[in-house]
Design an enzyme around this catalytic site. Structure first.
Site, short mmCIF file in Angstrom:
data_model
loop_
_atom_site.label_atom_id
_atom_site.label_comp_id
_atom_site.label_asym_id
_atom_site.label_seq_id
_atom_site.Cartn_x
_atom_site.Cartn_y
_atom_site.Cartn_z
N CYS A 247 69.26 45.83 -32.16
CA CYS A 247 69.18 46.48 -31.04
C CYS A 247 68.33 46.74 -30.88
CB CYS A 247 69.66 48.34 -30.69
SG CYS A 247 68.93 48.97 -31.47
N ASP B 102 71.49 49.83 -45.31
CA ASP B 102 71.89 49.69 -46.50
C ASP B 102 72.25 50.89 -47.07
OD1 ASP B 102 69.21 49.27 -45.76
OD2 ASP B 102 68.75 49.76 -47.31
N ARG C 178 67.95 48.00 -37.36
CA ARG C 178 69.27 49.34 -37.60
C ARG C 178 69.70 48.68 -38.56
NH1 ARG C 178 69.17 51.89 -32.77
NH2 ARG C 178 69.60 53.84 -34.04
N PRO C 179 69.39 48.29 -39.57
CA PRO C 179 70.54 48.26 -41.06
C PRO C 179 71.16 49.38 -41.44
CG PRO C 179 68.04 48.61 -41.93
CD PRO C 179 67.97 48.05 -40.07
N ARG D 10 74.08 55.88 -21.34
CA ARG D 10 74.28 56.49 -22.37
C ARG D 10 74.20 57.30 -22.94
NH1 ARG D 10 73.25 51.54 -26.20
NH2 ARG D 10 74.12 53.25 -27.46
N LYS E 171 73.75 64.62 -27.47
CA LYS E 171 74.06 63.27 -27.56
C LYS E 171 74.03 63.26 -29.27
CE LYS E 171 72.02 59.47 -26.71
NZ LYS E 171 71.73 58.37 -28.10
N ASN E 172 73.56 63.28 -30.17
CA ASN E 172 73.41 62.99 -31.45
C ASN E 172 73.27 63.90 -31.94
OD1 ASN E 172 72.31 60.53 -30.66
ND2 ASN E 172 70.13 61.36 -30.79
N ASP F 17 62.04 59.63 -30.35
CA ASP F 17 62.62 59.51 -29.40
C ASP F 17 62.04 60.11 -28.08
OD1 ASP F 17 66.17 59.92 -30.86
OD2 ASP F 17 65.30 58.37 -30.95
N ILE G 255 59.03 54.74 -37.42
CA ILE G 255 60.08 55.16 -37.58
C ILE G 255 60.63 53.84 -37.07
CG2 ILE G 255 62.59 56.08 -37.63
CD1 ILE G 255 60.34 57.80 -38.62
#
Ligand code: EPZ
Length: 418
Positions: free
Chosen positions: A118, A126, A123-124, A398, A22-23, A306, A328
């Site tokens: 989420c 920047d 989850r910025p 998902r 997926k990633n 993950d 993380i």
């Protein structure tokens, strides 16, 4: 909302095939924004996040044909006419931010909704913005949208404040069409970043150093079409290894590779599993009871965040005490309360969780909160006594293709309740 009903106590045995990552697929689909020529991708997993990304790209004018069954997806960016990613689309999947860099590089402008947080953290983005500004983009954040403009991006030296996977991917894609050389320092080394770089090089990009913490990209005027096979999903692979390990089973996972799972394989060996690594398969035989294994998440090649929730589930019934440190994300222990409903003994102290193995978990109704937390509840349900019902399993859909079919093929008693 769909639920999953699991009857615990069955060891997982047998062989199943893994799906595409997926990633890796998510950023690679966005590469279609960088060229007016056709791209053909194979081994694309059939997941809700992939469908969301294809809808988003379609909204922008990318022509898409998808042969659902065999994971083929063809994209043609020649009709791209709308460099906007709306909040409606982006709010369901933060990875939508990956269209920002390519849109800016190809169209000279982009309007992308901020992803919003989420369950696992704020989850910025920047660092994505800082990097694009370093390349000469004019970026404003207004009414929840990132508005970016650049007649042509210029190569720059960028050092991100922390390792960011999609940040590295966004900047790498933007740099492909910039004027001059871009150097990304402190780059993410994840295998999915390398898979994206391989795809971009096949499209004519000039990239070196992908997979190391310094990536160099020489900008070119345009990219051409290409074919690319998505790499196997290492997190899906790790998840099924954990499911087999905790149930005392013996499985062979095919169409995958252990090459990107060293830190996970090491922890499974420490837990008492036997592992056989083949060229494109991995076998695991589990002991009757696992030993507790402590771990600390960190950027690749260290232990992946993950896989944290999945190992926490394993440790709930292992022999001993394990300390799990999440470095993380600031809130990636949402699965702890749900695991405790099944009888787990876990204490949280900041971003540390201390897990004391218990002899048996008892099935209960629990709630999925995010993708990998859902996986940990499945792993716990597979080994718990009695029935476990998992609510809100849209999170699962998902990121795990046909999960109940794959688990059933390994002998699990699992049923989706509509
Ligand atoms: C990617 O998310 C993955 N998603 C995540 O997988 C994975 O957990 C994560 O990398 C870490 O490996 C995709 O690849 C689509 P980050 P990403 O930017 O890129 C902070 C899953 O389960 N940060 O590497 O969003 C951030 O808050 C998902 O498949 C900033 O502060 O993660 C986090 O604390 C979940 N500013 C840390 O850096 C930024 O601009 C790492 O985030 C960017 C990130």
């Amino acid at each position: 909302m769909d639920k999953l009903l699991i009857r615990g106590g069955h060891a997982l045995n047998g062989e199943i095939a893994m799906s595409g990552a997926k990633n890796a697929a998510l950023p690679i689909l966005c590469a279609s924004l960088l060229t007016a020529e056709a791209l053909e991708f194979s081994n694309v997993p059939q997941l809700n996040d992939i469908s969301t990304m294809l809808r988003l790209l379609g909204d922008m004018g990318v022509a898409i044909t998808r042969d659902g069954d065999d994971g083929m997806v063809c994209l043609d960016g020649s009709t791209l006419n709308n460099p906007v990613a709306s909040y409606e689309m982006v709010k369901t999947m933060r990875a939508s931010i990956l269209v920002l860099g390519p849109l800016l590089a190809r169209c000279g402008e982009a309007k992308v909704s901020l992803p919003g947080g989420c369950a696992i953290g704020a989850r910025p983005v920047d660092q994505h913005i800082k990097g694009l500004q370093a390349m000469g983009a004019e970026v404003k954040v207004e009414q929840g949208y990132v508005h970016a403009r650049a007649s042509r991006l210029k190569g720059a030296r960028i050092c991100t404040d922390m390792v960011t996977v999609t940040g590295t991917e966004n900047l790498m894609m933007a740099a492909c069409l910039a004027d001059g050389e871009t150097i990304i320092e402190n780059a993410a080394r994840e295998p999915e970043v390398v898979d994206l770089a391989n795809c971009l090089v096949a499209m004519g990009a000039r990239i070196s150093g992908a997979g190391t913490d310094i990536v160099r990209i020489q900008g070119v005027d345009k990219l051409h079409g290409a074919r690319h096979a998505i790499m196997p999903d290492r997190i899906e692979t790790g998840t099924y290894l954990c499911a087999a390990a905790v149930t005392g089973g013996k499985v062979r996972l095919t169409r995958t590779s252990a090459a990107y799972l060293d830190s996970v394989v090491d922890k499974l060996l420490d837990a008492g599993c036997e592992i056989v690594i083949e060229r494109d398969a991995i076998q695991l035989s589990a002991p009757a009871r696992l030993k507790s294994v402590s771990l600390r998440t960190a950027p690749y090649p260290a232990f992946p965040t993950d896989m944290q929730a999945q190992f926490m589930a394993m440790n709930c019934v292992a022999d001993g005490v394990a300390t799990i440190r999440e470095t993380i994300f600031e809130n990636r222990f949402m699965h702890v309360n749900e695991l405790m409903r099944l009888g787990a003994n876990i204490q949280i102290e900041g971003n540390n969780a201390v897990v004391r193995g218990v002899g048996q978990l008892q099935g209960a109704t629990v709630m999925a909160t995010d993708l990998r937390a859902s996986a940990s509840l499945i792993i716990a349900g597979l080994v718990a006594q009695g029935e476990t019902q998992i609510d809100r399993i849209y999170h699962l859909d998902r990121g795990y293709e046909r999960i109940e079919q794959k688990l059933s093929a390994l002998g699990a008693s699992v049923e989706r309740l509509r």
